[in-house]
Write a protein that holds these residues in place. Sequence first.
Motif, short mmCIF file in Angstrom:
data_model
loop_
_atom_site.label_atom_id
_atom_site.label_comp_id
_atom_site.label_asym_id
_atom_site.label_seq_id
_atom_site.Cartn_x
_atom_site.Cartn_y
_atom_site.Cartn_z
N MET A 202 -5.50 0.52 9.60
CA MET A 202 -5.28 1.40 8.49
C MET A 202 -5.01 0.57 7.24
O MET A 202 -4.02 -0.13 7.14
N ALA A 203 -5.90 0.63 6.30
CA ALA A 203 -5.79 -0.17 5.09
C ALA A 203 -5.00 0.60 4.03
O ALA A 203 -5.10 1.82 3.90
N ILE A 204 -4.21 -0.13 3.30
CA ILE A 204 -3.43 0.46 2.22
C ILE A 204 -4.32 0.49 0.97
O ILE A 204 -4.86 -0.53 0.57
N ASP A 205 -4.45 1.66 0.41
CA ASP A 205 -5.24 1.78 -0.82
C ASP A 205 -4.36 1.34 -1.99
O ASP A 205 -3.42 2.03 -2.39
N THR A 206 -4.67 0.19 -2.54
CA THR A 206 -3.85 -0.41 -3.59
C THR A 206 -3.81 0.43 -4.85
O THR A 206 -2.78 0.53 -5.52
N VAL A 207 -4.91 1.09 -5.18
CA VAL A 207 -4.96 1.90 -6.39
C VAL A 207 -4.02 3.10 -6.27
O VAL A 207 -3.26 3.41 -7.21
#
Length: 77
Positions: free
Chosen positions: A1-6
């Motif tokens: 699960m990737a963290i959406d930086t934006v």
Amino acid sequence: MAIDTVLLARDIGAGLATIGVAGAGVGIGNLFGAFVGAVGRNPAARDKMFRDVLLGFALTEAVALYALVIALIILFA
């Protein structure tokens, strides 16, 4: 699960923008606290001071509304 930086930066920015609302609350408390103390010392000057207090209240509240608008723009734009 990737963290959406934006999205993360957007939420942090909106949270930081709402700090102005807390600052305005403190400012309004100080304003009316000083007014009550001044009226206690000199009740005859109440009417003249109250007009100035309302102007200060309006300007302080405007800062809170600007901070809230900026937070909403950051969240939903």
